[in-house]
Design an enzyme around this catalytic site. Sequence first.
Site, PDB file in Angstrom:
ATOM      1  N   GLU A  60       0.987  20.097 -28.108  1.00 10.88           N
ATOM      2  CA  GLU A  60       0.928  19.650 -26.712  1.00 10.88           C
ATOM      3  C   GLU A  60      -0.470  19.169 -26.331  1.00 10.88           C
ATOM      4  O   GLU A  60      -0.614  18.210 -25.566  1.00 10.88           O
ATOM      5  CB  GLU A  60       1.379  20.786 -25.785  1.00 10.88           C
ATOM      6  CG  GLU A  60       2.853  21.102 -25.824  1.00 10.88           C
ATOM      7  CD  GLU A  60       3.258  21.987 -26.989  1.00 10.88           C
ATOM      8  OE1 GLU A  60       2.372  22.386 -27.774  1.00 10.88           O
ATOM      9  OE2 GLU A  60       4.462  22.284 -27.115  1.00 10.88           O
ATOM     10  N   HIS A 129       9.916  30.917 -22.054  1.00 11.23           N
ATOM     11  CA  HIS A 129      10.574  29.628 -21.811  1.00 11.23           C
ATOM     12  C   HIS A 129      11.187  29.550 -20.423  1.00 11.23           C
ATOM     13  O   HIS A 129      12.207  28.871 -20.224  1.00 11.23           O
ATOM     14  CB  HIS A 129      11.667  29.380 -22.860  1.00 11.23           C
ATOM     15  CG  HIS A 129      11.155  29.276 -24.251  1.00 11.23           C
ATOM     16  ND1 HIS A 129      10.945  30.382 -25.055  1.00 11.23           N
ATOM     17  CD2 HIS A 129      10.787  28.201 -24.992  1.00 11.23           C
ATOM     18  CE1 HIS A 129      10.488  29.988 -26.221  1.00 11.23           C
ATOM     19  NE2 HIS A 129      10.373  28.674 -26.215  1.00 11.23           N
TER      20      HIS A 129
END
Length: 324
Positions: A60, A129
């Site tokens: 990322e 998550h």
Amino acid sequence: MALMRYAEALNAALREEMQADPSVFLFGEDIGRYGGVFKVSKGLMDEFGETRVRDTPISEQALTAMAVTAAMTGTRPVLEIMYADFVPLALDALVNQASIYNYIWNGQVEIPLVLRTQGGGGAGAGAQHSKSLDSMLAHIPGIKVVAPATPADAKGMLKAAIRDSQPVVFLEHKLLYNMRGDVPDGDIIVPLGKAATVREGTDISLFASSRMVVEATRAAELLVEDGVSAEVIDLRSLRPLDIGAIVASITKTHHAVVVNEGWRFCGYAAELSASIMDHAFDELDAPVARVTLPDMPIPYSEPLETAMLPNAAKIRAAALATLK
């Protein structure tokens, strides 16, 4: 007008913008052949090829820095980060590059990038998550942060974000992807920075964004049983914030509940409450109430997760307490 799922509306926005502008390209983890973890980019690699729809390794930090550089060279990258939980890995590029380059170079450089990501709880995805990091992202000046709640807004706001000259973080909620709704045909653009009135009311204003708009609307329906007329305002854009729409609603109802799926301490609900105090204190007949996530990680256990998340019953209770 077409009936679309939220994910299909996003897909349509990406397709139309890529058809209209060859400088628009997509990249991210598993967005190509697989079509993205929530299938938002399904079929786009087949249509536009591997040059404009790129699968990438999991990194990322590197991907966001690449998006900044690509935007500076005249393209319009749309980066997908699979889960918002991992946006902190991209913060260096957002905080120290994307948000300031236009400023420090006196407007000579534009950064027209879109970072799409999804967050939120309710799917049993556990503490790694399920986060909503709205406040952390909206804290950064120089970056727009939006969180549409309907398929029509998802399409119209994503098209607007791609055409924007500034960096835009586009927050999606995993429980909204299968929501169906009418989406206008054609080149619809929903301006960033504009709230929407979902439901008119006269007794109390409920301010929410993303999936919390669904819960706030349900709460408004429950409040009818209590003889309360609640107005629901979908913020749609967290930064810039449509303070005019917020003040107009409070001027009518004189009571406010702010709802956010992020944590309470230093959260977006705290910022929104303070903004209301700054701009509409004289209109308030009671303190602003907040409905948020408690300050703890989101449990994997379904009963515990359900108990923890903001919902219509909690919003209803907060509204009734405010009106006492």
